[in-house]
Design an enzyme around this catalytic site. Sequence first.
Site, PDB file in Angstrom:
ATOM      1  CG  HIS A  55      -0.449   0.034   2.342  1.00 39.35           C
ATOM      2  ND1 HIS A  55       0.369  -1.024   3.097  1.00 39.35           N
ATOM      3  CD2 HIS A  55      -0.602   1.006   3.565  1.00 39.35           C
ATOM      4  CE1 HIS A  55       0.691  -0.584   4.267  1.00 39.35           C
ATOM      5  NE2 HIS A  55       0.150   0.488   4.704  1.00 39.35           N
ATOM      6  CG  HIS A  57       0.010   4.206   4.796  1.00 35.65           C
ATOM      7  ND1 HIS A  57      -0.631   3.624   5.688  1.00 35.65           N
ATOM      8  CD2 HIS A  57      -0.859   5.145   4.547  1.00 35.65           C
ATOM      9  CE1 HIS A  57      -1.893   3.825   5.995  1.00 35.65           C
ATOM     10  NE2 HIS A  57      -1.937   4.915   5.112  1.00 35.65           N
ATOM     11  CG  ASP A  59       4.810   2.748   7.382  1.00 37.97           C
ATOM     12  OD1 ASP A  59       3.932   3.403   6.823  1.00 37.97           O
ATOM     13  OD2 ASP A  59       4.716   1.827   8.085  1.00 37.97           O
ATOM     14  CG  HIS A  60       3.751   0.036   4.083  1.00 35.56           C
ATOM     15  ND1 HIS A  60       3.952  -1.387   4.652  1.00 35.56           N
ATOM     16  CD2 HIS A  60       3.659   0.809   5.180  1.00 35.56           C
ATOM     17  CE1 HIS A  60       3.545  -1.481   5.910  1.00 35.56           C
ATOM     18  NE2 HIS A  60       3.241  -0.298   6.363  1.00 35.56           N
ATOM     19  CG  HIS A 113      -4.147   0.132   6.890  1.00 35.77           C
ATOM     20  ND1 HIS A 113      -3.956   0.660   8.056  1.00 35.77           N
ATOM     21  CD2 HIS A 113      -2.809   0.186   6.255  1.00 35.77           C
ATOM     22  CE1 HIS A 113      -2.685   1.269   8.290  1.00 35.77           C
ATOM     23  NE2 HIS A 113      -2.088   0.961   7.049  1.00 35.77           N
ATOM     24  CG  ASP A 132       0.765  -1.521   7.878  1.00 34.93           C
ATOM     25  OD1 ASP A 132       1.635  -2.150   8.122  1.00 34.93           O
ATOM     26  OD2 ASP A 132       0.894  -0.288   7.957  1.00 34.93           O
ATOM     27  CG  HIS A 170       4.245  -1.944  11.513  1.00 35.74           C
ATOM     28  ND1 HIS A 170       4.882  -0.790  11.773  1.00 35.74           N
ATOM     29  CD2 HIS A 170       3.307  -1.808  10.284  1.00 35.74           C
ATOM     30  CE1 HIS A 170       4.425   0.134  10.781  1.00 35.74           C
ATOM     31  NE2 HIS A 170       3.713  -0.694   9.937  1.00 35.74           N
TER      32      HIS A 170
HETATM   33 FE    FE Z   1       2.883   0.524   8.253  1.00 29.64          FE
HETATM   34 ZN    ZN Z   2       0.212   1.464   6.538  1.00 29.95          ZN
END
Ligand code: FE
Ligand code: ZN
Length: 253
Positions: A55, A57, A59-60, A113, A132, A170
């Site tokens: 996805h 985000h 941090d991805h 999400h 996530d 995570h």
């Molecule tokens: Fe994440």
């Molecule tokens: Zn995320």
Amino acid sequence: MLRIHQFPCLNDNYGYLVHDADSGATFAIDTPDADKYLAEAEKLGWVITGILNTHWHPDHAGGNLKIKEATGARITGPAGEAEKIPGIEVQARGGDQIAIGGYLVHVFDVPGHTLGHIGYFVPETKDAFVGDAVFALGCGRVFEGDMTMMWNSMQMIKSLPPETTLHCAHEYTQANARFAETVDPDNAALKAYINEIDDKRSRGEPTVPMSLARELETNPFLRADDPALQAAMGHPGDPVATFGEIRGRKDNF
Ligand code: FE
Ligand code: ZN
């Protein structure tokens, strides 16, 4: 042989490099930290040839362009949020099949999400990369979708073979455990799992990846169709309302 190298990234993310020794193909699952991914690949003598994003985000997908620039890796990401995936070349959606060298990968949709969130499943080794969507004893916050959509995504996860290994993005497990025991206090399997989790964390060990079979017995977000849990949450016969109740309590926990 398919090798999966897992390493910590940023504060609490896990990075993954998936390597097919026969072809030399090496895929980054998400890109939380480009420098870390490049350093880990170099350490192993692997060259990143592809990126699979779950996805959008940061941090991805935040390391996409730097890894691509360094290696020429081809970027595959969710069709449903392609405009937010830096450098995307291949748009993937549920039902698509892609390849990591000689290994077939099935793409599946797990929105909620984010609206386009996808996961990647390798049938031959029964490894699923879930981003996530689901965590050990938890699931992603429902930022973009609604509870019906996210419960459907939980059912997608539940439909994978129980012997599947889940690789999530995570290390949230201990916090999830503290919450899970409040909604499902009489679950003996959950108690045993939490003891193991606390032991692992006290030794500084990861609790990820995890077994889907075990999550099916213990993760309250996957168990919103369980009559006892439905009754305890005040929504007998209603998995979506039960899921929403659990998600809402966790958001305020
Ligand atoms: Fe994440
Ligand atoms: Zn995320």
